[in-house]
Motif scaffolding. Sequence first.
Motif, PDB file in Angstrom:
ATOM      1  N   HIS A  92       0.839  -1.198   0.000  1.00 57.04           N
ATOM      2  CA  HIS A  92       0.000   0.000   0.000  1.00 57.04           C
ATOM      3  C   HIS A  92       0.873   1.246   0.000  1.00 57.04           C
ATOM      4  O   HIS A  92       0.564   2.224   0.674  1.00 57.04           O
ATOM      5  CB  HIS A  92      -0.945  -0.006   1.201  1.00 57.04           C
ATOM      6  N   ARG A  93       2.009   1.208  -0.752  1.00 52.75           N
ATOM      7  CA  ARG A  93       2.951   2.320  -0.745  1.00 52.75           C
ATOM      8  C   ARG A  93       2.255   3.617  -1.149  1.00 52.75           C
ATOM      9  O   ARG A  93       1.353   3.635  -1.972  1.00 52.75           O
ATOM     10  CB  ARG A  93       4.120   2.023  -1.675  1.00 52.75           C
ATOM     11  N   MET A 126     -11.337   3.736   5.147  1.00 56.75           N
ATOM     12  CA  MET A 126     -10.281   3.524   6.123  1.00 56.75           C
ATOM     13  C   MET A 126      -8.899   3.481   5.488  1.00 56.75           C
ATOM     14  O   MET A 126      -7.926   4.012   6.024  1.00 56.75           O
ATOM     15  CB  MET A 126     -10.562   2.235   6.895  1.00 56.75           C
ATOM     16  N   GLU A 127      -8.777   2.826   4.319  1.00 52.82           N
ATOM     17  CA  GLU A 127      -7.466   2.700   3.684  1.00 52.82           C
ATOM     18  C   GLU A 127      -6.856   4.069   3.386  1.00 52.82           C
ATOM     19  O   GLU A 127      -5.648   4.287   3.565  1.00 52.82           O
ATOM     20  CB  GLU A 127      -7.575   1.889   2.391  1.00 52.82           C
ATOM     21  N   PHE A 128      -7.673   5.011   2.945  1.00 45.34           N
ATOM     22  CA  PHE A 128      -7.157   6.337   2.609  1.00 45.34           C
ATOM     23  C   PHE A 128      -6.864   7.156   3.864  1.00 45.34           C
ATOM     24  O   PHE A 128      -5.980   8.007   3.858  1.00 45.34           O
ATOM     25  CB  PHE A 128      -8.149   7.050   1.696  1.00 45.34           C
ATOM     26  N   ALA A 129      -7.594   6.908   4.946  1.00 44.51           N
ATOM     27  CA  ALA A 129      -7.260   7.560   6.205  1.00 44.51           C
ATOM     28  C   ALA A 129      -5.861   7.142   6.664  1.00 44.51           C
ATOM     29  O   ALA A 129      -5.079   7.954   7.167  1.00 44.51           O
ATOM     30  CB  ALA A 129      -8.300   7.220   7.268  1.00 44.51           C
ATOM     31  N   ARG A 182      -2.066   9.308   7.076  1.00 44.96           N
ATOM     32  CA  ARG A 182      -1.096   9.210   8.164  1.00 44.96           C
ATOM     33  C   ARG A 182       0.312   8.997   7.599  1.00 44.96           C
ATOM     34  O   ARG A 182       1.288   9.613   8.063  1.00 44.96           O
ATOM     35  CB  ARG A 182      -1.456   8.058   9.100  1.00 44.96           C
ATOM     36  N   GLU A 183       0.434   8.124   6.615  1.00 49.04           N
ATOM     37  CA  GLU A 183       1.739   7.882   6.008  1.00 49.04           C
ATOM     38  C   GLU A 183       2.260   9.135   5.312  1.00 49.04           C
ATOM     39  O   GLU A 183       3.465   9.432   5.358  1.00 49.04           O
ATOM     40  CB  GLU A 183       1.642   6.721   5.019  1.00 49.04           C
ATOM     41  N   ALA A 184       1.353   9.865   4.661  1.00 46.33           N
ATOM     42  CA  ALA A 184       1.780  11.074   3.944  1.00 46.33           C
ATOM     43  C   ALA A 184       2.311  12.132   4.907  1.00 46.33           C
ATOM     44  O   ALA A 184       3.333  12.775   4.635  1.00 46.33           O
ATOM     45  CB  ALA A 184       0.605  11.631   3.135  1.00 46.33           C
ATOM     46  N   VAL A 222      -4.610  -7.776  12.603  1.00 50.71           N
ATOM     47  CA  VAL A 222      -5.059  -7.298  11.298  1.00 50.71           C
ATOM     48  C   VAL A 222      -3.932  -6.616  10.531  1.00 50.71           C
ATOM     49  O   VAL A 222      -4.173  -5.959   9.523  1.00 50.71           O
ATOM     50  CB  VAL A 222      -6.260  -6.337  11.460  1.00 50.71           C
ATOM     51  N   GLY A 223      -2.698  -6.791  10.999  1.00 48.80           N
ATOM     52  CA  GLY A 223      -1.551  -6.201  10.328  1.00 48.80           C
ATOM     53  C   GLY A 223      -0.461  -5.885  11.331  1.00 48.80           C
ATOM     54  O   GLY A 223      -0.705  -5.787  12.542  1.00 48.80           O
ATOM     55  N   GLY A 224       0.752  -5.723  10.831  1.00 51.27           N
ATOM     56  CA  GLY A 224       1.866  -5.387  11.699  1.00 51.27           C
ATOM     57  C   GLY A 224       1.740  -3.978  12.259  1.00 51.27           C
ATOM     58  O   GLY A 224       0.952  -3.163  11.778  1.00 51.27           O
ATOM     59  N   GLU A 225       2.549  -3.689  13.276  1.00 55.75           N
ATOM     60  CA  GLU A 225       2.498  -2.372  13.906  1.00 55.75           C
ATOM     61  C   GLU A 225       2.911  -1.307  12.901  1.00 55.75           C
ATOM     62  O   GLU A 225       3.941  -1.402  12.256  1.00 55.75           O
ATOM     63  CB  GLU A 225       3.407  -2.332  15.133  1.00 55.75           C
ATOM     64  N   GLY A 226       2.062  -0.294  12.757  1.00 53.40           N
ATOM     65  CA  GLY A 226       2.319   0.776  11.805  1.00 53.40           C
ATOM     66  C   GLY A 226       1.831   0.491  10.408  1.00 53.40           C
ATOM     67  O   GLY A 226       1.843   1.380   9.547  1.00 53.40           O
TER      68      GLY A 226
END
Length: 657
Positions: A3-4, A23-26, A30-32, A283-287
């Motif tokens: 999901h880069r 949710m994915e775009f939220a 955060r990454e941006a 539901v996924g790794g930390e971060g």
Amino acid sequence: MPHRLHLEQFGPVHAIPILHYRMEFAHLVREAVARLKPDCICIELPPTLRSAFLRGIGRLPEISVLSYETKPGSKTEAAQNIYLIIEPADPLVEAARLALEQDIPLELIDVDLDDYPLHDEALPDSYAVQRLGLKAYYDEFVRAARATRPGKADLHREKGMAFHLQNLSAKHGRILFVCGMYHLERIKTFFVHPQGEPLAKVRRENVRLFNLHPDSCREILAEYPFLSAIFELRRGELPPEPATDGLSLRKQFNALELILGGKKDVPEEEVLRQSVIRSTRHVGGEGEMPDRQRVAYRLFLETARHYRQETGEPVHIWQKRAFFRFARNYALTSGMLLPDFFQMLAAARSCVDDNFAYAFFRLASFTPWQKVESDIPTILLHPEDLWAGSRRIRFRPKEQRRGKGLSPLAFLRRKKEKRPGEWLEGFDNQSICSYPPEDLIIEDYGRFLKQKGAKQLSEEQSRVEPFSASMLDGIDMRETLRNIHEGRIYVRENQRVKGGVGGIVVIFDEDRGNDRYPYLMTWLGEHAQESDMAFYATPPDDNIVGPGISRCEYGGFLLSYPPRRMLDVWSDGDYSFARGKSEVLLLAALDYSPENHVVYVAARPPRSYFRQIAARLGKKIVYIPLGSLSPVKLKKLRVFHILYGHDKREIAKDYVW
């Protein structure tokens, strides 16, 4: 990462294309912010809503509703109420929240319009970002949207946002612009040309902020609350995973009961909250971005756990497989990769039952932080208030059986403890007995299995031959149709079975791990109409439902006729070579059966070795697959109650459900 992040850059503006309320775009916002470290964040909202919007952001994770009224476009049109839901899994909300948390200047740069039309766009499933990455996702969206002509209101808004970005570019070196991907390409085009200040409202009256009622959260949130709660919890440090301590949902009383050396009432909200927290780490790794597919899987597993504690029935592997296949196919019919909340509810009801669907609904729609009481007014909204339409689904969870003329709410009058530990005082009698109405049910089912086994033996020994001189026991239509080319009629002769059925073994769960059903017991029939019984079950102290009354669940049982002959099969050294509890019961059935046949009901047949043992004893095992019997009947049969003392039979009807 799959999901880069991808940002569209023009001048000092780094724009992230989003789908609203996903949710994915939220998470991508955060990454941006973490990667770009912007000195200004701009979002696609008008500045006229700024004060109320920021107050709603400050209330998170409590969900707020921003409301205002538009002016009618003509004398015949009525004013409309516009509602903006401020929920955690929205990318605009996340951008504003990060700006406040990190003290980054926040600008609302959209144009406030009264007559903006309602768009019904066919948007791709946001889960594709998890697999493709944002760049590939956005490129495909732009390619598909090129044929769509924007309206006048869209162009007005886009030119207005481009104007504000041009002004902010002179003040800031790194601007993060969070914008709907439908508008971004045209804003990039307008940005390179000078734009005039758009005509727009500079102030809007009657902008109000409300607290959203918890019941409305179940219906109107764009992302179902279980997913939003997981996203909220993963924003910070992952919480420690709570232990599986046996707390369970109790739909009848809207509360939960836990007995650990006593009894105490546990709020339903606490159990639901622990289920959300327990799922957060899976539901996924930390971060990392939470995987929506894993969230749905964890939701199913947590619901299955509560369902088992609530009804005594496990969710079988074939039901689990059917649920996800049904939900996937249902999603594909609407052009989506993964099912939405409604589609999962329909799958839960169709592939398990209404009780499971209702437990699924309560957990999936639970918002841990939402309360009715608040520092601002609370509003109750329905889907019709926000969207053009809604879908309805009904649950009919099975309650306690009611006699004619009884109120459907009679189960609410079921007795409860007057003080903690009161029911434990009823366990002063060391003698135990069964509950007679349940004895009648299981004995009746034993007679049914004997008849079914005898019929199966008769069919196995039947003989089919061409009709010659006698019709024997009637025409065999199947064989006649199979050989219709011969032009002959085939008749069947049913051979009489010698000997009856003397033992019934029913295995619901083989308990290979030897830990789920540790309670072993052998009961003798109290009179000539009852059989001797041996069984393994859940411990009585796991579920106390009344004074000296425990609710248990069979893992398997043996019925042996006639009664009053059986010793304790669990301590018999002759059965020590058995590999499990189910084989002990089968050996005891062969040992104690005075008849030639023993019926064995299980998910799979016994080992061939047991057929050799039966042959040496002059007996035969009649195997009936568990799946060939009614699951509804088996579900009722599997739960039973143990009474500590015959005196409890007089009061058991008030506590057994």
